[in-house]
Motif scaffolding. Structure first.
Motif, PDB file in Angstrom:
ATOM      1  N   GLU A  25       1.841  40.958 -62.338  1.00 60.97           N
ATOM      2  CA  GLU A  25       3.031  40.191 -62.463  1.00 60.97           C
ATOM      3  C   GLU A  25       4.530  41.491 -63.050  1.00 60.97           C
ATOM      4  O   GLU A  25       5.652  41.566 -63.248  1.00 60.97           O
ATOM      5  CB  GLU A  25       1.850  40.054 -63.771  1.00 60.97           C
ATOM      6  CG  GLU A  25       0.996  38.727 -63.789  1.00 60.97           C
ATOM      7  CD  GLU A  25       0.640  37.747 -64.727  1.00 60.97           C
ATOM      8  OE1 GLU A  25       0.793  38.280 -65.776  1.00 60.97           O
ATOM      9  OE2 GLU A  25      -0.561  37.870 -65.085  1.00 60.97           O
ATOM     10  N   VAL A  26       3.535  42.614 -64.246  1.00 60.49           N
ATOM     11  CA  VAL A  26       4.942  43.659 -64.674  1.00 60.49           C
ATOM     12  C   VAL A  26       5.564  43.974 -63.606  1.00 60.49           C
ATOM     13  O   VAL A  26       7.030  44.538 -63.653  1.00 60.49           O
ATOM     14  CB  VAL A  26       3.700  44.294 -65.621  1.00 60.49           C
ATOM     15  CG1 VAL A  26       4.975  44.879 -66.533  1.00 60.49           C
ATOM     16  CG2 VAL A  26       3.537  43.311 -66.771  1.00 60.49           C
ATOM     17  N   TRP A  27       4.361  45.084 -62.576  1.00 59.27           N
ATOM     18  CA  TRP A  27       5.380  45.811 -62.363  1.00 59.27           C
ATOM     19  C   TRP A  27       6.056  44.955 -61.116  1.00 59.27           C
ATOM     20  O   TRP A  27       7.750  45.380 -60.681  1.00 59.27           O
ATOM     21  CB  TRP A  27       4.677  46.262 -61.628  1.00 59.27           C
ATOM     22  CG  TRP A  27       5.046  48.338 -62.151  1.00 59.27           C
ATOM     23  CD1 TRP A  27       3.923  48.368 -63.593  1.00 59.27           C
ATOM     24  CD2 TRP A  27       5.151  49.118 -62.499  1.00 59.27           C
ATOM     25  NE1 TRP A  27       4.063  49.233 -64.065  1.00 59.27           N
ATOM     26  CE2 TRP A  27       4.674  50.202 -62.855  1.00 59.27           C
ATOM     27  CE3 TRP A  27       6.776  49.624 -61.721  1.00 59.27           C
ATOM     28  CZ2 TRP A  27       5.549  51.410 -63.659  1.00 59.27           C
ATOM     29  CZ3 TRP A  27       6.585  51.586 -61.938  1.00 59.27           C
ATOM     30  CH2 TRP A  27       6.739  51.967 -62.581  1.00 59.27           C
ATOM     31  N   ALA A  28       5.305  43.977 -60.556  1.00 62.90           N
ATOM     32  CA  ALA A  28       6.446  42.699 -59.545  1.00 62.90           C
ATOM     33  C   ALA A  28       7.912  42.163 -60.458  1.00 62.90           C
ATOM     34  O   ALA A  28       8.533  41.038 -59.412  1.00 62.90           O
ATOM     35  CB  ALA A  28       5.178  42.035 -58.814  1.00 62.90           C
ATOM     36  N   ASP A  29       7.709  41.697 -61.490  1.00 61.11           N
ATOM     37  CA  ASP A  29       8.724  41.505 -62.306  1.00 61.11           C
ATOM     38  C   ASP A  29      10.248  41.962 -61.851  1.00 61.11           C
ATOM     39  O   ASP A  29      10.937  42.860 -62.434  1.00 61.11           O
ATOM     40  CB  ASP A  29       8.933  40.878 -63.695  1.00 61.11           C
ATOM     41  CG  ASP A  29       9.822  40.695 -64.603  1.00 61.11           C
ATOM     42  OD1 ASP A  29      10.355  39.943 -63.860  1.00 61.11           O
ATOM     43  OD2 ASP A  29       9.656  40.205 -65.567  1.00 61.11           O
ATOM     44  N   PRO A  30      11.263  40.825 -61.369  1.00 58.01           N
ATOM     45  CA  PRO A  30      12.605  41.910 -61.264  1.00 58.01           C
ATOM     46  C   PRO A  30      13.519  41.749 -61.900  1.00 58.01           C
ATOM     47  O   PRO A  30      14.354  41.881 -61.750  1.00 58.01           O
ATOM     48  CB  PRO A  30      12.992  40.396 -59.152  1.00 58.01           C
ATOM     49  CG  PRO A  30      12.138  38.943 -60.855  1.00 58.01           C
ATOM     50  CD  PRO A  30      10.350  40.268 -60.987  1.00 58.01           C
ATOM     51  N   THR A  31      12.720  41.015 -63.290  1.00 64.51           N
ATOM     52  CA  THR A  31      13.667  41.723 -64.432  1.00 64.51           C
ATOM     53  C   THR A  31      14.927  43.427 -64.274  1.00 64.51           C
ATOM     54  O   THR A  31      15.681  42.471 -64.882  1.00 64.51           O
ATOM     55  CB  THR A  31      14.177  41.248 -65.437  1.00 64.51           C
ATOM     56  OG1 THR A  31      13.306  39.534 -65.284  1.00 64.51           O
ATOM     57  CG2 THR A  31      14.728  41.546 -66.487  1.00 64.51           C
ATOM     58  N   LEU A  32      13.698  43.849 -64.013  1.00 62.40           N
ATOM     59  CA  LEU A  32      14.107  45.506 -64.113  1.00 62.40           C
ATOM     60  C   LEU A  32      13.442  45.979 -62.941  1.00 62.40           C
ATOM     61  O   LEU A  32      12.760  45.682 -61.708  1.00 62.40           O
ATOM     62  CB  LEU A  32      13.319  46.305 -65.517  1.00 62.40           C
ATOM     63  CG  LEU A  32      13.100  45.514 -66.401  1.00 62.40           C
ATOM     64  CD1 LEU A  32      12.477  46.599 -67.566  1.00 62.40           C
ATOM     65  CD2 LEU A  32      15.113  46.061 -66.853  1.00 62.40           C
ATOM     66  N   SER A  33      14.148  46.990 -62.395  1.00 64.97           N
ATOM     67  CA  SER A  33      14.233  47.586 -61.007  1.00 64.97           C
ATOM     68  C   SER A  33      13.017  48.866 -61.135  1.00 64.97           C
ATOM     69  O   SER A  33      12.517  49.681 -62.573  1.00 64.97           O
ATOM     70  CB  SER A  33      15.229  48.559 -60.993  1.00 64.97           C
ATOM     71  OG  SER A  33      15.519  49.125 -61.705  1.00 64.97           O
ATOM     72  N   ARG A  34      12.217  49.235 -60.479  1.00 65.19           N
ATOM     73  CA  ARG A  34      11.597  49.980 -60.360  1.00 65.19           C
ATOM     74  C   ARG A  34      12.075  51.489 -60.229  1.00 65.19           C
ATOM     75  O   ARG A  34      11.573  52.362 -61.843  1.00 65.19           O
ATOM     76  CB  ARG A  34      10.904  50.277 -58.889  1.00 65.19           C
ATOM     77  CG  ARG A  34      10.468  48.738 -58.742  1.00 65.19           C
ATOM     78  CD  ARG A  34       8.871  49.218 -57.374  1.00 65.19           C
ATOM     79  NE  ARG A  34       8.178  47.570 -56.607  1.00 65.19           N
ATOM     80  CZ  ARG A  34       8.051  47.515 -55.874  1.00 65.19           C
ATOM     81  NH1 ARG A  34       7.860  48.684 -54.809  1.00 65.19           N
ATOM     82  NH2 ARG A  34       7.057  46.044 -55.323  1.00 65.19           N
ATOM     83  N   ARG A  35      13.029  51.851 -60.737  1.00 64.92           N
ATOM     84  CA  ARG A  35      13.573  52.797 -61.217  1.00 64.92           C
ATOM     85  C   ARG A  35      13.608  52.808 -62.387  1.00 64.92           C
ATOM     86  O   ARG A  35      13.133  53.655 -63.910  1.00 64.92           O
ATOM     87  CB  ARG A  35      14.911  53.284 -60.592  1.00 64.92           C
ATOM     88  CG  ARG A  35      15.230  53.855 -59.187  1.00 64.92           C
ATOM     89  CD  ARG A  35      16.525  54.360 -58.974  1.00 64.92           C
ATOM     90  NE  ARG A  35      17.388  54.599 -59.863  1.00 64.92           N
ATOM     91  CZ  ARG A  35      17.204  56.173 -60.413  1.00 64.92           C
ATOM     92  NH1 ARG A  35      17.096  56.764 -59.502  1.00 64.92           N
ATOM     93  NH2 ARG A  35      18.225  56.590 -61.313  1.00 64.92           N
ATOM     94  N   GLU A  36      14.005  52.193 -63.439  1.00 61.52           N
ATOM     95  CA  GLU A  36      14.133  51.106 -64.842  1.00 61.52           C
ATOM     96  C   GLU A  36      12.489  51.361 -65.505  1.00 61.52           C
ATOM     97  O   GLU A  36      12.343  51.865 -66.441  1.00 61.52           O
ATOM     98  CB  GLU A  36      14.939  50.327 -64.890  1.00 61.52           C
ATOM     99  CG  GLU A  36      16.136  50.502 -64.968  1.00 61.52           C
ATOM    100  CD  GLU A  36      17.044  48.947 -65.144  1.00 61.52           C
ATOM    101  OE1 GLU A  36      18.219  49.273 -65.104  1.00 61.52           O
ATOM    102  OE2 GLU A  36      16.559  47.670 -64.420  1.00 61.52           O
TER     103      GLU A  36
END
Length: 377
Positions: free
Chosen positions: A292-303
């Motif tokens: 859920e959290v890490w898969a949310d596209p609102t923020l990039s993985r870098r962010e």
């Protein structure tokens, strides 16, 4: 009242999931499973006619599973539900199979639990219907535990529901089971289908579920050790795990994201250390943190790596920090960028916290290969 009694749980905007009960039970059969499923679905569980609080007059002698399916569709229509996932136990599963064959546009996915495509033929059910019409349900209720559960296990609420069911409606449900045989129509099921068998189930043994699995294109079969006929009541965690995976929950997606961020070697080590004590926690972090959290596209993985590094420094979680320094490198952060993050934490989290964090990061960044290393779970 012309509708089946039901209970709805979960967000009204979530994908709908209908749960069907077995003969002799109420929607309480799903008490240990439905609340968990309602985190991701609009769960609607219903009572058979004459069971729980559904009116007995909704069906008559000579009823069919098609009649019960019609009542379920009427309930769905009244709730504004056009398409739905469906899971059912025994007779409730027969209703789901009928819907998947005859109303395929309504069924997004199907889970058949402790059921059969023919339930052993018509005669035993005709005999049971005649017995109930003649003598009532007391005798059958007294023997419910032996039919439903492994020795020593019981659910008093379900036995009470059996005893208090309307005999005429129960007998009509037996008529429906007597007439039910979908063996020559199973190849018409197009919805993704899961079969769940209780390995100790004398009523619908695993062979009956294997027969369905072999006939339904692309179906999957799960056998649950230590479960008899009412698996959702006796082994709710196992049933819940199977349903979550089948319904497209966040477990599979979460595992993919977890591996992409942390690396296969790290995740493999964490999985290898998993045991019965930690299994639920591993499932939780895979679904919630990664699915859920890490898969949310609102923020990039870098962010997300920038935020995570800061949070871990603030709370002094140094083992987790080492893991996420490696993850940050996988997510594209340079050593200079990681250093800049840690320098900023010195201002807002304190110099001692940043000092410890720099020591951890220096050690991790000096490793020859940081892509697949890790120690945390």
């Amino acid at each position: 009242m012309t509708l089946l009694h039901h209970r709805a749980e979960g967000p009204a905007s979530a994908p709908p999931l209908l749960l069907g009960p077995s003969l002799g039970t109420s929607y309480a059969l799903w008490d240990a499973v439905a609340p968990e499923l309602s985190a991701t679905h609009r769960v609607i569980r219903w009572d058979l006619p004459g069971h729980g609080r559904s009116p007995a007059g909704l069906i008559d002698a000579g009823a069919t599973v098609g009649d019960l399916a019609g009542l379920v569709l009427a309930l769905a229509d009244s709730l504004g539900v056009e398409r739905f996932a469906y899971a059912g136990v025994s007779l409730g599963a027969a209703v789901g199979m009928h819907l998947a064959v005859h109303h395929p546009r309504r069924v997004d996915s199907l889970a058949v639990i402790c059921a059969s495509a023919h339930f052993g033929g018509a005669e035993p059910w005709k005999e049971r219907a005649a017995l109930v019409r003649r003598e009532g349900l007391a005798g059958l209720a007294d023997a419910a535990d032996a039919r439903w559960f492994t020795p020593g296990f019981t659910v008093p609420r379900l036995v009470r529901d059996h005893r208090e069911a309307d005999p005429a409606a129960y007998a009509a449900c037996c008529d429906a089971l007597a007439a039910f045989d979908l063996r020559d129509q199973l190849d018409r099921v197009t919805a993704p289908t899961l079969l769940v068998a209780g390995r100790e189930d004398p009523a619908t043994p695993p062979a009956h579920l294997r027969e369905i699995a072999d006939a339904v294109p692309g179906a999957a079969l799960v056998e649950i050790p230590g479960a008899s006929h009412l698996a959702p009541a006796e082994r709710p965690e196992a049933v819940l795990t199977a349903l979550r995976a089948h319904l497209g929950g966040d477990g599979p997606r979460g595992m993919a994201v977890r591996r992409e961020v942390l690396g296969d070697a790290h995740v493999d080590r964490a999985q290898a250390r998993q045991d019965a004590f930690t299994a639920r926690f591993q499932d939780f972090i895979t679904r919630y943190a990664w699915g859920e959290v890490w898969a949310d596209p609102t923020l990039s993985r870098r962010e997300r790596s920038l935020i995570t590094l800061t949070a871990l420094v603030a709370h002094g979680h140094l083992d987790e920090l080492a893991m996420h320094v490696r993850a940050a490198r996988r997510n594209g952060l340079t050593p200079d960028e990681i250093g800049a993050v840690l320098l900023q934490t010195a201002v807002y989290c304190g110099v001692p916290a940043a000092n410890a964090a720099f020591a951890v990061a220096q050690r991790v960044l000096s490793e020859k290969s940081d892509a697949d290393s890790g120690t945390a779970g």
